[in-house]
Structure formats: structure tokens, C-alpha cells
Design a protein around this motif. Structure first.
Motif, short mmCIF file in Angstrom:
data_model
loop_
_atom_site.label_atom_id
_atom_site.label_comp_id
_atom_site.label_asym_id
_atom_site.label_seq_id
_atom_site.Cartn_x
_atom_site.Cartn_y
_atom_site.Cartn_z
N PRO A 1 -5.55 41.22 23.52
CA PRO A 1 -4.73 42.05 22.63
C PRO A 1 -5.06 43.53 22.81
CG PRO A 1 -6.45 40.90 21.41
CD PRO A 1 -6.45 40.32 22.79
N VAL A 2 -4.08 44.38 22.53
CA VAL A 2 -4.33 45.82 22.68
C VAL A 2 -5.25 46.34 21.60
CG1 VAL A 2 -2.15 46.25 23.88
CG2 VAL A 2 -2.24 46.45 21.38
N GLY A 3 -5.30 45.69 20.43
CA GLY A 3 -6.19 46.11 19.36
C GLY A 3 -5.47 46.21 18.02
N VAL A 4 -5.01 47.41 17.69
CA VAL A 4 -4.27 47.64 16.45
C VAL A 4 -2.88 48.15 16.80
CG1 VAL A 4 -4.15 48.89 14.26
CG2 VAL A 4 -6.37 48.19 15.18
N VAL A 5 -1.87 47.47 16.30
CA VAL A 5 -0.48 47.84 16.56
C VAL A 5 0.09 48.50 15.31
CG1 VAL A 5 1.85 46.96 17.01
CG2 VAL A 5 -0.11 46.02 18.25
N GLY A 6 0.69 49.66 15.50
CA GLY A 6 1.40 50.34 14.42
C GLY A 6 2.88 50.02 14.50
N ASN B 1 -3.62 40.83 17.72
CA ASN B 1 -3.80 42.19 17.23
C ASN B 1 -3.84 42.24 15.71
OD1 ASN B 1 -3.32 43.86 19.83
ND2 ASN B 1 -1.57 42.46 19.78
N ALA B 2 -4.40 43.32 15.19
CA ALA B 2 -4.21 43.70 13.80
C ALA B 2 -2.95 44.57 13.73
CB ALA B 2 -5.41 44.47 13.27
N VAL B 3 -2.36 44.67 12.54
CA VAL B 3 -1.09 45.39 12.39
C VAL B 3 -1.16 46.31 11.17
CG1 VAL B 3 1.37 45.18 11.85
CG2 VAL B 3 0.33 43.66 13.53
N VAL B 4 -0.70 47.54 11.35
CA VAL B 4 -0.49 48.46 10.25
C VAL B 4 0.98 48.84 10.26
CG1 VAL B 4 -1.09 50.66 9.19
CG2 VAL B 4 -2.84 49.33 10.38
N ARG C 1 11.41 46.47 25.21
CA ARG C 1 12.20 45.34 24.76
C ARG C 1 11.44 44.57 23.68
NH1 ARG C 1 15.27 48.00 26.98
NH2 ARG C 1 16.78 47.48 28.62
N ARG C 2 12.19 44.05 22.72
CA ARG C 2 11.64 43.08 21.77
C ARG C 2 12.29 41.74 22.06
NH1 ARG C 2 14.21 46.21 17.19
NH2 ARG C 2 12.07 46.58 16.54
N HIS C 3 11.72 40.69 21.47
CA HIS C 3 12.15 39.30 21.66
C HIS C 3 11.71 38.77 23.03
CE1 HIS C 3 15.67 39.61 18.52
NE2 HIS C 3 14.47 39.60 17.96
N GLY C 4 11.64 37.46 23.12
CA GLY C 4 11.30 36.80 24.38
C GLY C 4 9.89 37.10 24.84
N PRO C 5 9.53 36.63 26.03
CA PRO C 5 8.22 36.95 26.59
C PRO C 5 7.99 38.46 26.71
CG PRO C 5 9.26 35.19 27.85
CD PRO C 5 10.31 35.71 26.90
N GLU C 6 9.07 39.21 27.00
CA GLU C 6 8.94 40.67 27.13
C GLU C 6 8.48 41.29 25.82
OE1 GLU C 6 11.95 39.19 30.09
OE2 GLU C 6 11.53 38.84 27.97
N GLY C 7 8.96 40.74 24.70
CA GLY C 7 8.55 41.27 23.40
C GLY C 7 7.10 40.97 23.07
N PHE C 8 6.55 39.92 23.66
CA PHE C 8 5.14 39.58 23.50
C PHE C 8 4.26 40.42 24.42
CE2 PHE C 8 1.41 37.11 24.72
CZ PHE C 8 0.90 36.71 23.49
N ASP C 9 4.72 40.61 25.65
CA ASP C 9 3.91 41.28 26.66
C ASP C 9 3.55 42.71 26.28
OD1 ASP C 9 4.00 39.00 28.18
OD2 ASP C 9 5.56 39.72 29.55
N ARG C 10 4.34 43.33 25.39
CA ARG C 10 4.04 44.70 24.96
C ARG C 10 2.65 44.79 24.32
NH1 ARG C 10 8.43 45.86 20.58
NH2 ARG C 10 8.17 43.62 20.21
N PHE C 11 2.22 43.71 23.70
CA PHE C 11 1.06 43.77 22.82
C PHE C 11 -0.20 43.21 23.45
CE2 PHE C 11 4.81 43.26 19.92
CZ PHE C 11 4.87 44.61 19.56
N VAL C 12 -0.21 43.05 24.76
CA VAL C 12 -1.41 42.58 25.45
C VAL C 12 -1.73 43.50 26.62
CG1 VAL C 12 -1.10 40.16 24.80
CG2 VAL C 12 -0.10 41.00 26.94
#
Length: 525
Positions: free
Chosen positions: A153-158, A182-185, A471-482
Motif C-alpha cells: 500500500p502507498v500508506g495514507v490516501v487522501g 491503506n489508511a484513508v482521510v 482511472r477509478r473502477h476495475g483493476p486500474e482503480g485498485f492499482d492507483r493505491f499500491v
């Protein structure tokens, strides 16, 4: 367009105690943010007004809790995400009340938000374990080396969420971010904080550890920059100009960002389209949530052979819509978010009318229905230099123009700085898909204004040009956060020629090995 009556307030639904319990943590000052409902323009409560130091402390606290969440493993996190979807479904009546109270939208349009969260949570809950596993990749020299890609995970997602879909857009990015460990704020818009606070409490009820998700409320110009400076990734949904500012600040901090921004979305009605079907679709697309939808069509291009028939059907369907501010199912179109936005929408229509445009229906503010209600409006003969022709209105206003050919329709659809969503209406689906490939948008829907694209949660959604990045949704929407990590292994020591070989011989050997590897790659592909 008729007004639909219905109960506005029910004290058992909206007691001061109930809203007060969602008020969130206090900040470093006693200053409170006043929240009003667009339904009556009355104050409904106050929430904390976070200051920069408060935001920094909030991020620090969730960061402390993130390693334990990551250590729980992807399977456990996926189960919690799926359970969260169940809770949202089970509490939909209360969530619908809250979304309507803060936004003034109709109950049917609020229901779309609830169902979207359920669908998104179900998708990521099922797909998560497949998205997060280690991946074996081709090594430099087959047999002598290998490569494995791991993900952290990247860490903390805003998450910075807008007011128009406060439930969907506070959670649709948070769900995959949490799944990734991740944690989320979350920073909700100051006009719609209670929805984000309520849904964050459901995350904890589903099993997300206490304190891993935090909602920071307050003025966007104060909280937003502080949040971007403190987190490891920012997911922003909102206006294009604010998006540029977010991207610039994220770039200075060397963190990733995704931006879903504005749109001036085209809808194309081809010469073989069923005009009745297309008209119904245009009504749904243009007037859902009173047009306050980034995916809504605002420009309609109709082949001249279908133009008059389409206009008749479109105007007829629009005039049949009912307006209302009710917490019951009934009205078709609800309120705009506030007075300033109602003024902007009205001014846009008035400027178009003054420059020679024809208003076929609508074009009036309906204070008799609600303080910020504006009639669904269809405009023709819009001057190309008029703001309504090229700038996002973000209200229940759509222009309709005839075109002589498909090529002209595509050219006019692409004549925009935006590129978020488009739709093509045709009796031939394959023809529609061929035309869709020519339209410069991140999503193009065939015979539907936006729902089939947005609800396809396994497929990426986002914009090009001034409509955003990522992009959001799909695998692409997940890949943003790793973050990916490559672990490469040499099985027999360093990959270098034997010391006994001359440089010339070693060079020839490397050339031969490279040629062999190329043939293997081609054979495998």
C-alpha cells in the motif's frame, strides 16, 4: 413541468441529536462549520472546522494504525469491504434520508448512490485477493534469473469528495484504497459533511479498525492543501480548475494523484436511432440529479433526418417531468445545491437566450417548489461563442443541434477541451461501437446516457483532456493505491561474462544470448 408534493421534514428522521452524533471530532478551535439543506435553505447543524494542524494530526494518527491494517491480509480486508457493502444496503433508508437532506436530490437519484456503493464494495470484495498477489515476470535470462513483482500500500490516501454525490464519491475511491491496505482521510465538501461521517461509521461497524478512516471537515481552501501536503496519494473529484491546483501541489510533493474533473458531454443521435428511446435516454442523462452530474450530457447532436422527431419526443418527455423536494419516491427532479449555483445556471441560460438561442421548455427558477429548484431546460440555436455552448453548466440544461452526417457529429463532439463521457444512439450496435472509437472521451456508452459505463465497475472510468487524470473502477482503480516492488534474482551469481573471456568474445556471447532471448519472447507470445 408540475410540482410534486410530499413531506419535507420529519423530526424522527432528522433530529438534532441524530445529526449531532455525526458531528465528528472537534478541531483545535471552537469554530464550527454551519451546514444548510437546499430543500428549505435552513441550517441543519454544525460540524468541526478543521485547521491545518488538525489535518496534520489526523493523518499522523491514521498513519500509526495503517501497519496493523496491512498486516491483517488481503483476504480479511476483502471480507470487511464486502461486509461494508451489506451494511450500506441494510441502512439504505437512513442513508437516503441523509443524502437527500444534504443535496436536495430526489429519492430515486439518492438510491443510485446507495446501490453504487453496494456494487463497488461487492466487486472489490470479490476481486481483491486476485488483484493483490505477487506476480512472476520474465527474468533477464531465462533459467539464469527471474523476477517477481510484489505490491505494498502507498500508506495514507487522501480522498477529496464533492457535494453532488456525497455518498458515492466519498467511498468509491476509499473502498479500493482500504482494500489495498491503506489508511484513508476523507475531506467532504463543506455542504455535505454528514453523509461522509455517517458512512465512515459504517466502515468501522463492518470491521475497519477504529481510527483507520478519518473524516476531516471544514473549508476546502483550508483543509484541502493541508491534506495534500500530509498524505501519500490524493484522489480528487471536482472542478477542473481546482483539479489543476490539486495536481500542481501533489506534483510538488512528489505524490500520485487521480483527478475526475468536469465534462461537457456529447450525446449523438444517429440517422438510424429510435428517437423515442433516445429521447428517454437524453432525459435520464441530462436531468438526473438536476443535471449536477459530471457524466450528464449537455450537448446533443442529432442527424437532421431525425432532428424534428427527436425534438418533439425530447421536449414532450421533459415537460412531463415532475419537480419536488420530497423524502418519498415521486418527484423526477429535485433541487440544485444552493443559491449561488442556481444563479449561475440561470445566468447561463439567460445569456444564451440573449444571444439568440431558443428555449423550448424550462428556463425558469421555481421558488414555488424549492428555493433552488430550476426547471429542466432544452435550448436550441446556441451561438458557438456563448458559454453554454462550451462551458460546463452542471445543471438541468441541455442544448440540441442538428448535424448533416456522422462525421460532423463526431467532429462537434470532439470540439471540446473536455473528454469524460459520451453516448451514441443507434439501431446498429456494431456501428455505434465503431463510432465510439472515434470520440475523445474516457467512456462512451451505446444506447444509454451513462449508467452502463459507470456501473461496469470491472472497467476503468475517467477522463482525458480537461476532464482529468487516472482511472477509478476495475483493476486500474485498485492499482492507483499500491506501490510495486521488483525482486530480481540471479540464480548463479552476477549476470556477467566469465572473466576468462576476452571483451570481444564476451560481446559476441551477449549478442547471441540476446538473440536467443528475443526468439523465446516471440515464441511465447
Amino acid at each position: 413541468m408540475n410540482a410534486s408534493t410530499g413531506s419535507v421534514f420529519d423530526e424522527t428522521r432528522f433530529s438534532a441529536d441524530r445529526l449531532g452524533s455525526l458531528g465528528g471530532a472537534t478541531g483545535s478551535t471552537d469554530e464550527r462549520l454551519r451546514v444548510r439543506t437546499p430543500i428549505t435553505d435552513e441550517e441543519i447543524g454544525t460540524v468541526a472546522s478543521f485547521q491545518p494542524d488538525d489535518v496534520e494530526r489526523a493523518v499522523e494518527r491514521v498513519r500509526e494504525r495503517q501497519p496493523a491494517w496491512e498486516a491483517m491480509g488481503i483476504q480479511t480486508r476483502a471480507e470487511i469491504v464486502d461486509r461494508f457493502g451489506d451494511l450500506v444496503s441494510n441502512r439504505r433508508a437512513q442513508l437516503l434520508d441523509l443524502v437527500q437532506l444534504e443535496t436536495g436530490k430526489t429519492r430515486q437519484h439518492a438510491l443510485e448512490e446507495v446501490l453504487d456503493i453496494v456494487l463497488t464494495a461487492s466487486y472489490y470484495g470479490a476481486a481483491g485477493p486476485k488483484l493483490f498477489g505477487d506476480e512472476r515476470r520474465r527474468g533477464a535470462i531465462p533459467g539464469a534469473s527471474d523476477a517477481v513483482v510484489t505490491y505494498d500500500p502507498v500508506g495514507v490516501v487522501g480522498v477529496i469528495a464533492p457535494w453532488n454525490y456525497p455518498l458515492t464519491l466519498s467511498m468509491t475511491d476509499a473502498i479500493p484504497a482500504l482494500l489495498a491496505g491503506n489508511a484513508v482521510v476523507c475531506k467532504p465538501d463543506e455542504r455535505t459533511p454528514y453523509t461522509a461521517l455517517a458512512v465512515a461509521s459504517l466502515l468501522e461497524e463492518a470491521g475497519v479498525p477504529d481510527g483507520l478512516v478519518r473524516v476531516v471537515t471544514g473549508d476546502g481552501s483550508t483543509v484541502g492543501p493541508s491534506l495534500i501536503d500530509a498524505v501519500d496519494y490524493v484522489a480528487f473529484t471536482g472542478g477542473t480548475e481546482t483539479g489543476r491546483t490539486v495536481a500542481e501541489r501533489a506534483g510538488r510533493n512528489l505524490i500520485g494523484c487521480s483527478l475526475e474533473l468536469g465534462g461537457k458531454n456529447p450525446l449523438l443521435v444517429l440517422d438510424d436511432a429510435d428517437v423515442e428511446v433516445a429521447a428517454r435516454g437524453a432525459v435520464k442523462g441530462a436531468f438526473t440529479n438536476a443535471g449536477q452530474l459530471c457524466l450528464a450530457p449537455e450537448r446533443v447532436y442529432v442527424h437532421e433526418d431525425r432532428y424534428e422527431a427527436f425534438l418533439d419526443a425530447f421536449v414532450g418527455e421533459t415537460r412531463a417531468l415532475t419537480l419536488g423536494c420530497s423524502f418519498e419516491y415521486g418527484p423526477d427532479v429535485g433541487s440544485l445545491i444552493d443559491g449561488a449555483h442556481a444563479e449561475r445556471v440561470g445566468t447561463s441560460v439567460d445569456e444564451a437566450r440573449d444571444s439568440g438561442a431558443s428555449v423550448l421548455t424550462g428556463g425558469r427558477r421555481r421558488r414555488d417548489v424549492g428555493p433552488f429548484v430550476y426547471e429542466p431546460t432544452i435550448v436550441t440555436d446556441v451561438d458557438a461563442d456563448c458559454p453554454l455552448a462550451s462551458e460546463e453548466t452542471f445543471g438541468p440544461v441541455v442544448s440540441v443541434s442538428p448535424v448533416s452526417s456522422v462525421d460532423e457529429a463526431v467532429d462537434r463532439a470532439n470540439d471540446s477541451a473536455y473528454g469524460l463521457n459520451a453516448s451514441v444512439w443507434t439501431g446498429n450496435v456494431e456501428r455505434g461501437r465503431e463510432i465510439a472509437r472515434q470520440i475523445d472521451c474516457g467512456t462512451v456508452c451505446i444506447n444509454d446516457p451513462y449508467t452502463v459505463g459507470w456501473a461496469a465497475v470491472d472497467a476503468p472510468m475517467g477522463g482525458v483532456g480537461d476532464s482529468g487524470l487516472g482511472r477509478r473502477h476495475g483493476p486500474e482503480g485498485f492499482d492507483r493505491f499500491v506501490e510495486s516492488r521488483t525482486i530480481a534474482t540471479a540464480r548463479y551469481g552476477p549476470l556477467e561474462p566469465p572473466a576468462s573471456l576476452s571483451n570481444r568474445t564476451a560481446a559476441r556471447l551477449l549478442a547471441v544470448l540476446t538473440g536467443v532471448q528475443r526468439r523465446i519472447v516471440r515464441w511465447r507470445s
